[in-house]
Design a protein around this motif. Structure first.
Motif, mmCIF file in Angstrom:
data_model
loop_
_atom_site.group_PDB
_atom_site.id
_atom_site.type_symbol
_atom_site.label_atom_id
_atom_site.label_comp_id
_atom_site.label_asym_id
_atom_site.label_seq_id
_atom_site.Cartn_x
_atom_site.Cartn_y
_atom_site.Cartn_z
ATOM 1 N N GLU A 157 0.836 -1.183 0.000
ATOM 2 C CA GLU A 157 0.000 0.000 0.000
ATOM 3 C C GLU A 157 0.885 1.252 0.000
ATOM 4 O OE1 GLU A 157 -2.547 -0.511 3.310
ATOM 5 O OE2 GLU A 157 -3.502 -2.306 2.504
ATOM 6 N N ARG A 158 0.293 2.384 0.341
ATOM 7 C CA ARG A 158 0.984 3.677 0.297
ATOM 8 C C ARG A 158 2.256 3.644 1.152
ATOM 9 N NH1 ARG A 158 0.398 8.413 3.529
ATOM 10 N NH2 ARG A 158 -1.181 7.310 4.726
ATOM 11 N N LYS A 159 3.382 4.044 0.573
ATOM 12 C CA LYS A 159 4.648 4.046 1.279
ATOM 13 C C LYS A 159 4.779 5.324 2.107
ATOM 14 C CE LYS A 159 6.077 0.150 -0.421
ATOM 15 N NZ LYS A 159 4.818 -0.232 -1.031
ATOM 16 N N LEU A 160 5.330 5.189 3.299
ATOM 17 C CA LEU A 160 5.536 6.304 4.195
ATOM 18 C C LEU A 160 7.022 6.566 4.360
ATOM 19 C CD1 LEU A 160 3.030 5.225 6.992
ATOM 20 C CD2 LEU A 160 2.601 6.813 5.116
ATOM 21 N N ILE A 161 7.357 7.783 4.803
ATOM 22 C CA ILE A 161 8.753 8.106 5.068
ATOM 23 C C ILE A 161 9.309 7.152 6.112
ATOM 24 C CG2 ILE A 161 10.283 9.841 6.068
ATOM 25 C CD1 ILE A 161 8.552 11.975 4.772
ATOM 26 N N ARG B 68 7.602 10.735 11.720
ATOM 27 C CA ARG B 68 8.297 11.198 10.516
ATOM 28 C C ARG B 68 9.788 11.353 10.792
ATOM 29 N NH1 ARG B 68 4.922 13.957 6.900
ATOM 30 N NH2 ARG B 68 6.809 14.239 5.659
ATOM 31 N N PRO B 69 10.499 10.264 11.069
ATOM 32 C CA PRO B 69 11.946 10.377 11.238
ATOM 33 C C PRO B 69 12.588 10.777 9.921
ATOM 34 C CG PRO B 69 11.324 8.084 11.010
ATOM 35 C CD PRO B 69 10.051 8.861 11.074
ATOM 36 N N ILE C 159 12.682 4.771 6.022
ATOM 37 C CA ILE C 159 13.704 4.832 7.067
ATOM 38 C C ILE C 159 13.882 3.453 7.699
ATOM 39 C CG2 ILE C 159 14.207 5.724 9.373
ATOM 40 C CD1 ILE C 159 14.761 7.824 7.361
ATOM 41 N N ALA C 160 12.774 2.750 7.968
ATOM 42 C CA ALA C 160 12.839 1.426 8.596
ATOM 43 C C ALA C 160 13.600 0.443 7.720
ATOM 44 C CB ALA C 160 11.427 0.910 8.884
ATOM 45 N N HIS C 161 13.269 0.408 6.434
ATOM 46 C CA HIS C 161 13.962 -0.503 5.523
ATOM 47 C C HIS C 161 15.449 -0.165 5.432
ATOM 48 C CE1 HIS C 161 9.958 -1.756 4.265
ATOM 49 N NE2 HIS C 161 10.526 -2.760 3.634
ATOM 50 N N THR D 213 7.873 3.890 13.640
ATOM 51 C CA THR D 213 9.108 3.354 13.070
ATOM 52 C C THR D 213 9.565 2.105 13.814
ATOM 53 O OG1 THR D 213 9.737 5.605 12.438
ATOM 54 C CG2 THR D 213 11.461 3.934 12.382
ATOM 55 N N VAL D 214 9.396 2.085 15.128
ATOM 56 C CA VAL D 214 9.759 0.898 15.921
ATOM 57 C C VAL D 214 8.960 -0.310 15.445
ATOM 58 C CG1 VAL D 214 9.841 -0.104 18.237
ATOM 59 C CG2 VAL D 214 10.339 2.323 17.918
ATOM 60 N N LEU D 215 7.671 -0.129 15.252
ATOM 61 C CA LEU D 215 6.811 -1.216 14.779
ATOM 62 C C LEU D 215 7.301 -1.742 13.434
ATOM 63 C CD1 LEU D 215 4.247 -2.959 14.772
ATOM 64 C CD2 LEU D 215 2.997 -0.981 13.898
ATOM 65 N N GLN D 216 7.616 -0.841 12.526
ATOM 66 C CA GLN D 216 8.015 -1.262 11.185
ATOM 67 C C GLN D 216 9.375 -1.939 11.173
ATOM 68 O OE1 GLN D 216 6.913 1.828 8.146
ATOM 69 N NE2 GLN D 216 6.066 2.812 9.960
ATOM 70 N N VAL D 217 10.324 -1.442 11.971
ATOM 71 C CA VAL D 217 11.626 -2.105 12.055
ATOM 72 C C VAL D 217 11.476 -3.484 12.692
ATOM 73 C CG1 VAL D 217 13.917 -2.026 13.120
ATOM 74 C CG2 VAL D 217 12.961 0.039 12.080
ATOM 75 N N SER D 218 10.663 -3.582 13.735
ATOM 76 C CA SER D 218 10.441 -4.870 14.395
ATOM 77 C C SER D 218 9.864 -5.890 13.430
ATOM 78 C CB SER D 218 9.505 -4.689 15.592
ATOM 79 O OG SER D 218 9.169 -5.939 16.175
#
Length: 283
Positions: A161-165, A273-274, A169-171, A194-199
């Motif tokens: 879906e829609r990509k976020l900043i 928004r890191p 950053i997480a990837h 961002t923590v959720l996405q990195v995890s």
């Protein structure tokens, strides 16, 4: 499952629009039979911040073959959408009356971890069991040992879906961790996004989540590989880096010579928004 229909899920979400937390307060939602909930699962997943799968209910109200397929589907969709998944029930049931688990329970827990459950929760083992301490220690030991053998990070995108900043950053953060062989990721967060996405990308190193919100910190601690540190303010994030690195050394996560990958936002950055990735070597 915490099962509720789409309308209930939407109403709960609407009540919390003003919240900046990505994992919100627990809410007593209407319990639905699993067949109906599974039919509405995509709508529920779209509105929910996370899913709790209580496998006893799933097995009681569905044929065992369908229950197995449903569980696999739930895992797959939570992974694809980046939604945290908590699995509870029927983990170490034999330890209600015995102080050691069965081999099938060990294999089951290993499969749940490999399938990327974020959190495993004991229920009857600690409510009714004579060996609740042993059950907790056994589950913790199994999780630590199995996760320590997992070496491959999930770099691929979990969302079409829609990509976020914060997703970019997480990837990038996980990719740098992998390329450098870094020993930890440090994420300054006001929303937890961002923590959720990195995890969910499973970098296979500890993630130190730094937040000024104690409640958010407790919630983020449920995510895979996350350790939280509460600070008074995130206003001067860059100046807090050495304090967080010392925290990692005190917890024996970091040592001199290790590399850490750090993400944060500048003063003008909005929550979630890191805009900065930084690499530090521990002195």
């Amino acid at each position: 499952f915490f099962f509720f229909k789409q309308k209930t899920a939407y109403e709960i979400s609407a009540c919390l629009v003003g919240s900046e937390m990505c994992i919100r307060d627990s809410i007593n939602a209407e319990y639905m039979g699993n067949k109906q909930a599974l039919e509405n699962f995509e709508d529920i997943l779209r509105e929910a911040d996370g899913i709790m799968l209580i496998r006893g209910y799933l097995n009681e109200e569905n044929e065992f073959t369908k229950a197995f397929l449903a569980q696999n589907y739930i895992f797959k969709r939570c992974s694809e959408t980046g939604k945290p998944l908590i699995v509870a029930g029927q983990l170490l049931e034999s330890m209600i009356n015995n102080n050691v688990p069965t081999s099938s329970e060990i294999n089951d827990i290993g499969n749940l971890i490999n399938d990327e459950a974020d959190c495993l929760s004991l229920v009857r083992e600690t409510m009714l069991g004579d060996f609740y301490n042993e059950a907790i220690q056994t589950l913790a030991r199994l999780c630590l040992e199995i996760e320590s053998k997992q070496k491959k990070a999930r770099i691929e995108s979990y969302s079409k879906e829609r990509k976020l900043i914060s997703q970019a950053i997480a990837h990038s953060c996980v990719d740098i961790v992998k390329q450098l062989g870094a020993n930890a990721a440090i994420i300054f967060t006001g929303s937890g996004s961002t923590v959720l996405q990195v995890s969910k990308l499973r970098p296979m190193v500890p993630i130190i989540a730094v937040t000024q919100d104690e409640k958010l910190g407790r919630q983020l601690a449920m995510l895979a590989s996350v350790i939280t540190l509460n600070v008074g303010s995130l206003f001067e994030q860059a100046s807090l880096v050495q304090r967080v690195i010392q925290f990692g050394k005190d917890k024996r996560i970091l040592k001199t010579g290790d590399f850490v990958v750090i993400t944060y936002g500048n003063v003008a950055s909005l929550p979630g928004r890191p805009n900065t990735i930084r690499i530090e070597q521990v002195e």
